[in-house]
Design a protein around this motif. Structure first.
Motif, PDB file in Angstrom:
ATOM      1  N   ASP A  63      42.155  27.823  11.061  1.00 25.65           N
ATOM      2  CA  ASP A  63      43.002  27.151  11.467  1.00 25.65           C
ATOM      3  C   ASP A  63      43.104  25.945  10.924  1.00 25.65           C
ATOM      4  N   ARG A  64      43.930  24.646  11.037  1.00 25.82           N
ATOM      5  CA  ARG A  64      43.210  22.859  10.716  1.00 25.82           C
ATOM      6  C   ARG A  64      42.703  22.238  12.520  1.00 25.82           C
ATOM      7  N   GLU A  65      41.553  21.567  11.887  1.00 22.54           N
ATOM      8  CA  GLU A  65      40.697  21.420  13.476  1.00 22.54           C
ATOM      9  C   GLU A  65      40.945  20.159  13.066  1.00 22.54           C
ATOM     10  N   PHE A  66      40.196  18.837  14.143  1.00 21.12           N
ATOM     11  CA  PHE A  66      40.212  17.744  14.491  1.00 21.12           C
ATOM     12  C   PHE A  66      39.339  17.203  14.287  1.00 21.12           C
ATOM     13  N   VAL A  67      38.953  16.498  13.380  1.00 18.80           N
ATOM     14  CA  VAL A  67      37.453  15.548  13.091  1.00 18.80           C
ATOM     15  C   VAL A  67      37.365  14.399  13.885  1.00 18.80           C
ATOM     16  N   ALA A  68      37.920  13.320  14.045  1.00 24.13           N
ATOM     17  CA  ALA A  68      37.732  11.921  14.079  1.00 24.13           C
ATOM     18  C   ALA A  68      38.927  11.593  14.637  1.00 24.13           C
ATOM     19  N   LEU A  92      37.058   7.230   6.445  1.00 24.68           N
ATOM     20  CA  LEU A  92      36.419   8.270   7.232  1.00 24.68           C
ATOM     21  C   LEU A  92      35.239   8.773   6.766  1.00 24.68           C
ATOM     22  N   GLN A  93      33.492   8.165   6.438  1.00 26.26           N
ATOM     23  CA  GLN A  93      32.342   8.258   6.188  1.00 26.26           C
ATOM     24  C   GLN A  93      31.380   9.489   6.701  1.00 26.26           C
ATOM     25  N   MET A  94      31.081  10.195   5.810  1.00 29.38           N
ATOM     26  CA  MET A  94      30.472  11.177   5.832  1.00 29.38           C
ATOM     27  C   MET A  94      29.019  11.718   4.829  1.00 29.38           C
ATOM     28  N   ASN A  95      28.171  11.408   6.343  1.00 31.48           N
ATOM     29  CA  ASN A  95      26.828  11.583   6.232  1.00 31.48           C
ATOM     30  C   ASN A  95      25.957  13.181   6.167  1.00 31.48           C
ATOM     31  N   SER A  96      25.447  13.194   5.723  1.00 26.15           N
ATOM     32  CA  SER A  96      23.981  14.616   5.997  1.00 26.15           C
ATOM     33  C   SER A  96      25.464  15.066   6.131  1.00 26.15           C
ATOM     34  N   LEU A  97      25.884  15.683   4.948  1.00 26.94           N
ATOM     35  CA  LEU A  97      27.048  16.906   4.437  1.00 26.94           C
ATOM     36  C   LEU A  97      25.655  18.000   4.133  1.00 26.94           C
ATOM     37  N   LYS A  98      26.869  19.020   5.291  1.00 22.34           N
ATOM     38  CA  LYS A  98      26.604  20.474   5.180  1.00 22.34           C
ATOM     39  C   LYS A  98      27.497  21.263   4.654  1.00 22.34           C
ATOM     40  N   VAL A 125      39.633  21.248   3.260  1.00 18.36           N
ATOM     41  CA  VAL A 125      40.064  19.771   2.593  1.00 18.36           C
ATOM     42  C   VAL A 125      40.043  19.240   3.883  1.00 18.36           C
ATOM     43  N   TYR A 126      40.225  18.285   3.885  1.00 17.82           N
ATOM     44  CA  TYR A 126      40.838  17.395   4.611  1.00 17.82           C
ATOM     45  C   TYR A 126      41.686  16.815   4.471  1.00 17.82           C
ATOM     46  N   TYR A 127      42.416  16.121   5.964  1.00 16.46           N
ATOM     47  CA  TYR A 127      43.941  15.613   5.988  1.00 16.46           C
ATOM     48  C   TYR A 127      43.986  14.304   6.349  1.00 16.46           C
ATOM     49  N   CYS A 128      44.374  13.106   6.683  1.00 12.72           N
ATOM     50  CA  CYS A 128      44.735  12.017   7.667  1.00 12.72           C
ATOM     51  C   CYS A 128      46.251  12.199   7.651  1.00 12.72           C
ATOM     52  N   ALA A 129      45.988  11.682   9.362  1.00 12.68           N
ATOM     53  CA  ALA A 129      47.430  11.856  10.141  1.00 12.68           C
ATOM     54  C   ALA A 129      47.892  10.172  10.807  1.00 12.68           C
ATOM     55  N   ALA A 130      48.895  10.777  11.118  1.00  9.11           N
ATOM     56  CA  ALA A 130      49.447   9.650  11.945  1.00  9.11           C
ATOM     57  C   ALA A 130      50.376  10.018  13.005  1.00  9.11           C
ATOM     58  N   PRO A 131      50.857   9.521  14.049  1.00 10.53           N
ATOM     59  CA  PRO A 131      51.954   9.609  15.002  1.00 10.53           C
ATOM     60  C   PRO A 131      52.581   9.154  15.095  1.00 10.53           C
ATOM     61  N   ARG A 132      53.498   9.670  15.572  1.00  9.87           N
ATOM     62  CA  ARG A 132      55.198   9.577  15.641  1.00  9.87           C
ATOM     63  C   ARG A 132      55.433   8.307  17.061  1.00  9.87           C
ATOM     64  N   GLY A 133      55.644   6.970  16.465  1.00 11.50           N
ATOM     65  CA  GLY A 133      55.783   6.624  17.896  1.00 11.50           C
ATOM     66  C   GLY A 133      55.123   6.401  19.228  1.00 11.50           C
ATOM     67  N   ALA A 141      43.675   9.366  12.704  1.00  9.41           N
ATOM     68  CA  ALA A 141      42.766  10.600  12.707  1.00  9.41           C
ATOM     69  C   ALA A 141      42.337  11.080  11.504  1.00  9.41           C
ATOM     70  N   TRP A 142      41.154  12.258  11.064  1.00  7.30           N
ATOM     71  CA  TRP A 142      41.008  13.198   9.764  1.00  7.30           C
ATOM     72  C   TRP A 142      41.162  14.247  10.808  1.00  7.30           C
ATOM     73  N   PHE A 143      41.804  15.464   9.697  1.00  3.80           N
ATOM     74  CA  PHE A 143      41.660  17.220  10.393  1.00  3.80           C
ATOM     75  C   PHE A 143      41.109  17.732   9.341  1.00  3.80           C
TER      76      PHE A 143
END
Length: 124
Positions: free
Chosen positions: A43-48, A80-86, A92-100, A34-36
């Motif tokens: 707050d940090r929010e979910f993107v995709a 993460l491909q971002m088009n038509s940016l606003k 700041v974009y963060y990638c994330a991985a769960p554990r388990g 995921a990307w946040f």
């Protein structure tokens, strides 16, 4: 252990950027899913998010139709491909991985491993 994110930068409104995320050298068990993003004062929010096999995806309403998320040549790479940016995509974009697990939804408390963050600025 920190995921490695790259690809941020300055882009004009309506432009495009691509962000990449891979696990650090040797951490082959990590699968980023995921990307946040976090804008100043917010707050940090979910993107995709994307499933391990790349077949399922989830998007925040604010980016649907503009952003796409995909796997690279292996399950360990994520783009993460971002088009038509606003201007409101500036964060700041963060990638994330769960554990388990291979969870790829919006609950940020489920994620254990994070990237260092890469700044995306959308401005003319």
């Amino acid at each position: 252990v920190q995921l490695q994110a790259s690809g941020g930068g300055l882009v004009q409104p309506g432009g495009s950027l691509s962000l990449s995320c891979v696990p650090p050298e040797g951490a082959f068990s990590l699968v980023p899913t995921a990307w946040f993003r976090q804008a100043p004062g917010k707050d940090r929010e979910f993107v995709a998010g994307v499933s391990r096999d790349g077949r399922s995806r989830r998007f925040a309403d604010s980016v649907k139709g503009r952003f796409t998320i995909s796997r690279g040549s292996t399950e360990h790479a994520m783009t993460l491909q971002m088009n038509s940016l606003k201007p409101e995509d500036t964060a700041v974009y963060y990638c994330a991985a769960p554990r388990g697990s291979y969870y790829f939804g919006p609950n940020k408390e489920t994620y254990y491993f994070w990237g260092q963050g890469t700044l995306v600025t959308v401005s003319s």
